[in-house]
Write a protein that holds these residues in place. Structure first.
Motif, short mmCIF file in Angstrom:
data_model
loop_
_atom_site.label_atom_id
_atom_site.label_comp_id
_atom_site.label_asym_id
_atom_site.label_seq_id
_atom_site.Cartn_x
_atom_site.Cartn_y
_atom_site.Cartn_z
N TRP A 196 8.48 30.60 24.04
CA TRP A 196 7.40 29.63 23.86
C TRP A 196 6.08 30.19 24.36
CZ3 TRP A 196 8.08 25.07 21.33
CH2 TRP A 196 6.98 24.21 21.30
N ASP A 197 5.08 30.23 23.50
CA ASP A 197 3.77 30.76 23.85
C ASP A 197 3.11 29.90 24.93
OD1 ASP A 197 1.64 32.58 23.56
OD2 ASP A 197 0.56 31.14 22.31
N GLY A 198 2.64 30.51 25.99
CA GLY A 198 1.96 29.81 27.08
C GLY A 198 2.86 29.38 28.22
N LEU A 199 4.17 29.49 28.03
CA LEU A 199 5.12 29.12 29.08
C LEU A 199 5.39 30.30 30.01
CD1 LEU A 199 7.17 27.09 30.32
CD2 LEU A 199 8.84 27.96 28.65
N GLY A 200 5.22 30.09 31.30
CA GLY A 200 5.62 31.10 32.28
C GLY A 200 7.13 31.03 32.46
N VAL A 201 7.61 29.91 33.04
CA VAL A 201 9.06 29.68 33.20
C VAL A 201 9.37 28.20 33.04
CG1 VAL A 201 9.41 31.65 34.76
CG2 VAL A 201 8.99 29.41 35.72
N LYS A 202 10.55 27.95 32.51
CA LYS A 202 11.14 26.61 32.52
C LYS A 202 12.53 26.76 33.09
CE LYS A 202 12.88 22.68 29.94
NZ LYS A 202 13.06 22.01 28.65
N THR A 203 12.80 25.97 34.11
CA THR A 203 14.14 25.94 34.68
C THR A 203 14.80 24.63 34.29
OG1 THR A 203 13.27 25.04 36.75
CG2 THR A 203 13.60 27.41 36.66
N TYR A 204 15.96 24.74 33.70
CA TYR A 204 16.78 23.58 33.34
C TYR A 204 17.68 23.33 34.55
CZ TYR A 204 15.29 24.65 28.58
OH TYR A 204 14.55 24.89 27.45
N ILE A 205 17.33 22.32 35.35
CA ILE A 205 18.02 22.13 36.62
C ILE A 205 18.63 20.73 36.71
CG2 ILE A 205 16.67 23.85 37.88
CD1 ILE A 205 14.90 21.61 38.97
N LEU A 206 19.73 20.66 37.48
CA LEU A 206 20.35 19.37 37.71
C LEU A 206 20.96 19.30 39.10
CD1 LEU A 206 23.72 19.45 37.55
CD2 LEU A 206 23.28 19.58 35.15
N ARG A 207 21.08 18.06 39.57
CA ARG A 207 21.79 17.76 40.81
C ARG A 207 22.95 16.84 40.46
NH1 ARG A 207 18.25 15.39 45.49
NH2 ARG A 207 17.47 13.94 43.94
N GLU A 208 24.08 17.06 41.12
CA GLU A 208 25.23 16.19 40.93
C GLU A 208 25.54 15.45 42.22
OE1 GLU A 208 28.55 17.53 38.17
OE2 GLU A 208 27.70 19.45 38.87
N ARG A 209 25.79 14.18 42.07
CA ARG A 209 26.10 13.33 43.23
C ARG A 209 27.27 13.94 44.00
NH1 ARG A 209 28.91 7.90 43.81
NH2 ARG A 209 27.77 6.94 45.52
N GLY A 210 27.06 14.13 45.32
CA GLY A 210 28.09 14.67 46.18
C GLY A 210 28.17 16.18 46.24
N VAL A 211 27.38 16.87 45.46
CA VAL A 211 27.37 18.34 45.44
C VAL A 211 26.10 18.81 46.14
CG1 VAL A 211 27.37 20.42 44.00
CG2 VAL A 211 28.70 18.40 43.30
#
Length: 195
Positions: free
Chosen positions: A33-48
């Motif tokens: 993607w032009d103009g994007l430095g970084v995108k992180t696809y992140i998640l948190r899970e309950r109890g982890v």
């Protein structure tokens, strides 16, 4: 540098495999993607890793506002997220500092995000210098992939965001799993403090 994030807090019994499958299906679309430095696809899970919630919260560092605007307002890209989850509140921050980490060539497995208020009455120049120094400290830690500090001057909130190759990051904050990293313009993100 400009940062952006939206979050979806999901029910406690939500099947987080749905998020993993979605990311596996669409994440590659931003790999150039032009103009994007970084995108992180992140998640948190309950109890982890101490998370009280299930949450999906992609975090972006943009090189250009035009790239961000094309993502948000152009056809397709962000509209897919809106179609799947509804229209979220999008938080935006101005970049204060960015550093590549000691493990900069590694794939990140975890992210740490720490939000803190900019206290009333502080000397802003000193506060931001300390934020930039903390970014450099995080990046110098063993296993750090990158670190950034960003600020929202509407809410007077500082966010430290860092990526790590292992699950024992030397950083305080909420720990997220990294499902994918799109980094087409990472090499063009300005290093060091941003003023």
């Amino acid at each position: 540098m400009h940062a952006m994030q939206y979050e979806f807090t999901l029910p406690a019994d939500y099947d987080m495999g749905i998020i993993r499958s979605r990311v596996a299906r669409v994440a590659h679309l931003l790999d150039d993607w032009d103009g994007l430095g970084v995108k992180t696809y992140i998640l948190r899970e309950r109890g982890v890793h101490g998370s009280p919630v299930n949450q999906y919260g992609p975090f972006y560092l943009w090189n250009t506002v035009e790239g961000m605007n094309t993502f948000l307002w152009g056809e397709g890209a962000f509209q897919r997220t809106v179609n799947d989850f509804g229209r979220p509140v999008i938080r935006q921050w101005t970049g204060l500092a960015f550093e590549e980490g000691t493990a900069g060539g590694s794939a990140p497995a975890f992210a740490v995000q720490r939000r803190q208020p900019v206290p009333e009455g502080v000397e802003l120049a000193t506060f931001t210098e300390e934020a930039a120094a903390e970014t450099a400290r995080l990046a110098a830690e063993d296993g750090a992939v990158l670190a950034a500090a960003v600020v929202d001057t509407r809410a007077w909130e500082l966010v430290h965001f860092s990526l790590w190759e292992h699950d024992t990051p030397n950083a305080d904050g909420d720990i997220f799993q990294v499902l994918h990293l799109s980094a087409p313009g990472r090499d063009r993100l300005p290093r060091g403090r941003q003023w």
